[in-house]
Design a protein around this motif. Structure first.
Motif, PDB file in Angstrom:
ATOM      1  N   ALA A  90       0.358  -1.326   0.059  1.00 57.36           N
ATOM      2  CA  ALA A  90      -0.024  -0.252   0.364  1.00 57.36           C
ATOM      3  C   ALA A  90       0.664   1.337  -0.061  1.00 57.36           C
ATOM      4  N   ARG A  91       1.869   1.147   0.735  1.00 54.97           N
ATOM      5  CA  ARG A  91       2.181   2.208   0.303  1.00 54.97           C
ATOM      6  C   ARG A  91       4.004   2.208  -0.772  1.00 54.97           C
ATOM      7  N   ALA A  93       2.539   2.418  -3.935  1.00 54.45           N
ATOM      8  CA  ALA A  93       1.500   2.454  -4.276  1.00 54.45           C
ATOM      9  C   ALA A  93       1.421   4.323  -4.095  1.00 54.45           C
ATOM     10  N   GLN A  94       1.837   4.591  -3.489  1.00 55.45           N
ATOM     11  CA  GLN A  94       1.953   5.978  -2.859  1.00 55.45           C
ATOM     12  C   GLN A  94       2.855   6.791  -3.280  1.00 55.45           C
ATOM     13  N   ARG A  95       3.977   6.136  -3.120  1.00 53.04           N
ATOM     14  CA  ARG A  95       5.194   6.085  -3.048  1.00 53.04           C
ATOM     15  C   ARG A  95       6.404   5.409  -3.913  1.00 53.04           C
ATOM     16  N   ARG A  96       6.207   5.022  -4.919  1.00 55.75           N
ATOM     17  CA  ARG A  96       7.321   4.255  -5.549  1.00 55.75           C
ATOM     18  C   ARG A  96       7.390   5.341  -6.728  1.00 55.75           C
ATOM     19  N   SER A 138       8.623   0.928  -0.898  1.00 56.50           N
ATOM     20  CA  SER A 138       7.213   1.611  -0.174  1.00 56.50           C
ATOM     21  C   SER A 138       7.415   2.705   0.478  1.00 56.50           C
ATOM     22  N   GLY A 183      -1.232   3.732  -8.618  1.00 55.78           N
ATOM     23  CA  GLY A 183      -1.309   4.200  -7.372  1.00 55.78           C
ATOM     24  C   GLY A 183      -2.530   3.803  -6.327  1.00 55.78           C
ATOM     25  N   ASP A 184      -2.798   3.223  -7.025  1.00 57.91           N
ATOM     26  CA  ASP A 184      -4.278   2.275  -5.857  1.00 57.91           C
ATOM     27  C   ASP A 184      -4.200   1.402  -4.435  1.00 57.91           C
ATOM     28  N   SER A 185      -3.561   2.046  -3.533  1.00 59.15           N
ATOM     29  CA  SER A 185      -3.247   1.455  -2.605  1.00 59.15           C
ATOM     30  C   SER A 185      -3.982   0.357  -2.211  1.00 59.15           C
ATOM     31  N   GLU A 186      -5.887   0.678  -1.505  1.00 56.55           N
ATOM     32  CA  GLU A 186      -6.456  -0.331  -1.103  1.00 56.55           C
ATOM     33  C   GLU A 186      -5.977  -1.809  -1.918  1.00 56.55           C
ATOM     34  N   ARG A 189      -2.810  -3.121  -1.106  1.00 57.88           N
ATOM     35  CA  ARG A 189      -3.229  -4.423   0.211  1.00 57.88           C
ATOM     36  C   ARG A 189      -4.297  -5.723  -0.153  1.00 57.88           C
TER      37      ARG A 189
END
Length: 231
Positions: A90-91, A93-96, A138, A183-186, A189
């Motif tokens: 999940a992280r 997806a936000q920070r890669r 992450s 960027g789809d964290s959910e 996860r």
């Protein structure tokens, strides 16, 4: 040239995981220093680090020894990984970064190709690199370090059966990368949680109930003055 303690630590840890040193066996500074071609100072520092990681314990009248984890401790490791791997995805997806995505996609392509050929040993290595890269993506050094320790300890305590359908496993890897790229964290996860749960099902304790032990691996992966220690 002085070989850093972290390199000696890696060498000893790898040999513990490989079974070069049996559970409960003594780890004397003198013998370790001779084996790895170093002084006792980096060995002493490495043993302290390995004790903090749970690979080594210090006993009265015996000194440093290889730890003897219980079945409950081993089970806890798998549960921790099932919680932390999805968090890492999940992280990611936000920070890669684009560099992370390039490596992840390349590993998925190789994994899918090897799964069609049935190269199980290659697949195990590729899977390890995939999850290591995903953790790095992450952007959390603490999470990356924790997951790396978990992977080392799980490899030490468990034998892993080849998945019945490696193509399905690598399709899950591909789904994780797609979610991370969007960027789809959910979704990242959720897919990682399912993937990790399935992977845990093929782990078998190497020392169930503290009973019979598998044949000891007698050849160190890190002979004296090995070049890899100098990196």
């Amino acid at each position: 040239m002085r070989i850093p303690a972290h390199s000696v630590c890696t060498a000893i840890r790898d040999d513990i995981v490989a079974g070069v040193y049996e559970r409960g066996s003594r780890l004397t500074e003198e013998l370790l220093a001779r084996r790895y071609g170093v002084s006792r100072v980096p060995v002493r520092e490495a043993l302290r680090t390995l004790e903090a990681e749970g690979f080594v314990v210090t006993r009265r009248h015996a000194g440093a020894c290889v730890a003897e984890p219980t079945e409950q401790e081993a089970s806890d490791l798998l549960e921790m990984r099932m919680l932390l791997e999805p968090l890492g995805a999940a992280r990611a997806a936000q920070r890669r970064t684009e560099a992370h995505l390039k490596v992840l996609r390349g590993l998925v392509r190789l994994g899918q190709e090897r799964s069609r050929r049935g190269s199980s040993e290659d697949l195990r290595s590729l899977g390890g690199w995939f999850h290591e890269t995903l953790a790095q993506a992450s952007g959390s050094p603490a999470l990356t370090s924790t997951l790396a320790q978990l992977r080392h300890k799980i490899a030490w305590m468990y034998a892993v059966e080849a998945p019945a359908n490696p193509a399905e496993s690598w399709a899950e890897h591909g789904g994780i990368v797609d979610a991370v790229a969007r960027g789809d964290s959910e979704r990242a996860r959720a897919i990682t949680a399912l993937h990790t749960e399935r992977a845990s099902a093929v782990h078998r304790l190497r020392f169930p109930g503290g009973g019979d032990r598998p044949e000891r691996v007698r050849t160190s992966q890190h002979p004296v003055n090995v070049t890899s220690l100098r990196h």
